[in-house]
Design a protein around this motif. Structure first.
Motif, PDB file in Angstrom:
ATOM      1  N   VAL A   1      24.632   0.712   6.263  1.00  0.00           N
ATOM      2  CA  VAL A   1      26.082   0.907   6.210  1.00  0.00           C
ATOM      3  C   VAL A   1      26.347   2.406   6.396  1.00  0.00           C
ATOM      4  CG1 VAL A   1      28.189   0.697   4.826  1.00  0.00           C
ATOM      5  CG2 VAL A   1      26.406  -1.075   4.701  1.00  0.00           C
ATOM      6  N   TYR A   2      27.195   2.747   7.369  1.00  0.00           N
ATOM      7  CA  TYR A   2      27.403   4.136   7.750  1.00  0.00           C
ATOM      8  C   TYR A   2      28.894   4.431   7.885  1.00  0.00           C
ATOM      9  CZ  TYR A   2      22.595   3.231   9.293  1.00  0.00           C
ATOM     10  OH  TYR A   2      21.277   2.841   9.352  1.00  0.00           O
ATOM     11  N   ALA A   3      29.231   5.718   7.889  1.00  0.00           N
ATOM     12  CA  ALA A   3      30.614   6.158   8.140  1.00  0.00           C
ATOM     13  C   ALA A   3      30.585   7.278   9.155  1.00  0.00           C
ATOM     14  CB  ALA A   3      31.280   6.629   6.856  1.00  0.00           C
ATOM     15  N   ALA A   4      31.545   7.249  10.087  1.00  0.00           N
ATOM     16  CA  ALA A   4      31.676   8.298  11.096  1.00  0.00           C
ATOM     17  C   ALA A   4      33.142   8.690  11.185  1.00  0.00           C
ATOM     18  CB  ALA A   4      31.176   7.817  12.461  1.00  0.00           C
ATOM     19  N   GLY A   5      33.416   9.988  11.287  1.00  0.00           N
ATOM     20  CA  GLY A   5      34.809  10.405  11.335  1.00  0.00           C
ATOM     21  C   GLY A   5      35.029  11.664  12.134  1.00  0.00           C
ATOM     22  N   PHE A   6      36.257  11.784  12.660  1.00  0.00           N
ATOM     23  CA  PHE A   6      36.666  12.949  13.438  1.00  0.00           C
ATOM     24  C   PHE A   6      37.709  13.743  12.671  1.00  0.00           C
ATOM     25  CE2 PHE A   6      39.823  14.671  16.527  1.00  0.00           C
ATOM     26  CZ  PHE A   6      39.039  15.708  17.017  1.00  0.00           C
ATOM     27  N   SER A   7      37.539  15.074  12.603  1.00  0.00           N
ATOM     28  CA  SER A   7      38.508  15.971  12.004  1.00  0.00           C
ATOM     29  C   SER A   7      38.750  15.569  10.544  1.00  0.00           C
ATOM     30  CB  SER A   7      39.799  15.963  12.834  1.00  0.00           C
ATOM     31  OG  SER A   7      40.682  16.979  12.421  1.00  0.00           O
ATOM     32  N   ALA A   8      39.989  15.215  10.177  1.00  0.00           N
ATOM     33  CA  ALA A   8      40.237  14.783   8.803  1.00  0.00           C
ATOM     34  C   ALA A   8      39.381  13.576   8.440  1.00  0.00           C
ATOM     35  CB  ALA A   8      41.722  14.455   8.618  1.00  0.00           C
ATOM     36  N   GLY A   9      39.099  12.720   9.434  1.00  0.00           N
ATOM     37  CA  GLY A   9      38.205  11.584   9.196  1.00  0.00           C
ATOM     38  C   GLY A   9      36.793  12.035   8.915  1.00  0.00           C
ATOM     39  N   GLY A  10      36.362  13.131   9.545  1.00  0.00           N
ATOM     40  CA  GLY A  10      35.055  13.694   9.244  1.00  0.00           C
ATOM     41  C   GLY A  10      35.001  14.252   7.838  1.00  0.00           C
ATOM     42  N   MET A  11      36.089  14.856   7.412  1.00  0.00           N
ATOM     43  CA  MET A  11      36.158  15.361   6.034  1.00  0.00           C
ATOM     44  C   MET A  11      36.116  14.204   5.042  1.00  0.00           C
ATOM     45  SD  MET A  11      39.096  18.217   6.748  1.00  0.00           S
ATOM     46  CE  MET A  11      39.063  19.039   8.350  1.00  0.00           C
ATOM     47  N   MET A  12      36.748  13.076   5.411  1.00  0.00           N
ATOM     48  CA  MET A  12      36.698  11.899   4.557  1.00  0.00           C
ATOM     49  C   MET A  12      35.298  11.311   4.533  1.00  0.00           C
ATOM     50  SD  MET A  12      38.591  10.173   2.508  1.00  0.00           S
ATOM     51  CE  MET A  12      37.762   9.044   1.376  1.00  0.00           C
ATOM     52  N   ALA A  13      34.591  11.355   5.671  1.00  0.00           N
ATOM     53  CA  ALA A  13      33.208  10.878   5.691  1.00  0.00           C
ATOM     54  C   ALA A  13      32.355  11.699   4.735  1.00  0.00           C
ATOM     55  CB  ALA A  13      32.648  10.955   7.112  1.00  0.00           C
TER      56      ALA A  13
END
Length: 305
Positions: A152-164
């Motif tokens: 199970v993984y998470a990937a995010g961009f910008s604010a989504g990266g900060m959330m990851a």
């Protein structure tokens, strides 16, 4: 700086929304399911992409893809192309929506962000329980679909990266690894319960989340960004990797720094895009380097042991 930050954070959103429908829906081999999940009395929404391999009933990896600030799940689908990668490689993708304004206008409807700690936007101001939402999301998918809980993984961009990064800090019991594109750790106190594999992709010319950080809080994101290397170094230290990375050049303009000998089978990797701006590398502006398949290969190589 604040104006440049606002423009840069919105650039990828506008670009994604401007993609032709055929590109945004280039995941026809699989199936998309739109759903909501009640969290603290609020209906939180997401899109679930099931690849053809899901019909076989065998447990599949799960990747939670987190959109950037001022964006949404549909834009994340178009921006990253993770659905097409999932169809080819055989994993499930969830695209959750973050938190919007309490009273959105016609202009701001469909614009969401994440409570990543010291960022971002309405989600931070409302102290949204996004960690609780994403925990519940993974649990719901695991109950309804065949999911490999070691993958199970998470990937995010910008604010989504900060959330990851916040998920790695606050939900390391769930996520085996995370991928961050153009983000930073903005959690005041990061206390993971177990090692997490981390891959971070960042451009040295990023003005929205500056590579060298910011000396003070930025008015748009209301955050003080640390140097990007600080976030990577934190995880290298926590995962027990060697302090000095092994650097190698891959394709023109990309430098990979791997931190070897991490504990519990984890890995930490830092991909530096020379002169790269605030964007999700798609192989066009960065020939030979597309973030999505690169991230997936990293995830596939690092399940939870």
């Amino acid at each position: 700086m604040a104006r440049r930050l606002a423009q840069a954070l919105m650039f990828a959103v506008i670009a994604a929304l401007a993609l032709p429908l055929s590109m945004a829906s280039g995941r026809a081999a699989g199936t998309d399911v739109e759903a909501t999940l009640p969290v603290d009395g609020v209906a939180r929404s997401y899109i679930l992409h099931l690849p053809p391999a899901a019909a076989g009933g065998n447990p599949l990896p799960l990747v939670v893809v987190l959109h950037g600030g001022g964006s949404n799940a549909d834009s994340a689908i178009a921006l990253t192309g993770f659905s097409a990668e999932a169809d080819t490689e055989g994993f499930i993708v969830a695209y959750p929506n973050g938190t919007g304004r309490l009273k959105p206008t016609a202009e701001t409807a469909g614009q969401f962000s994440w409570n990543a700690g010291d960022c971002c936007g309405a989600a931070m101001r409302q102290d949204a329980d996004d960690v609780g939402f994403l925990r519940a999301l993974v649990s719901t998918i695991e109950q309804e679909r065949a999911v490999d809980r070691h993958r199970v993984y998470a990937a995010g961009f910008s604010a989504g990266g900060m959330m990851a990064y916040r998920l790695a800090c606050d939900a390391s019991d769930i996520f085996a690894g995370i991928a961050v594109v153009s983000g930073a750790i903005l959690v005041p106190s990061c206390t993971p319960s177990r090692p997490v594999s981390v891959i971070h992709v960042h451009g040295t010319g990023d003005e929205a989340v500056p590579f060298k950080g910011t000396p003070e809080r930025e008015s748009y994101a209301r955050a003080k960004f640390p140097p990007v290397r600080d976030s990577v170094a934190f995880w290298a230290a926590f995962d027990g990797c060697r302090a000095q990375p092994v650097a190698r050049a891959t394709v023109l303009g990309i430098k990979v720094e791997d931190y070897p000998d991490c504990r519990a089978g984890t890995a930490v990797r830092f991909d530096v895009v020379e002169d790269g701006y605030h964007a999700w590398p798609d192989g066009q502006m960065t020939p030979g380097f597309a973030a999505t398949p690169h991230i997936w290969r990293f995830f596939a190589d690092h399940p939870r042991l």
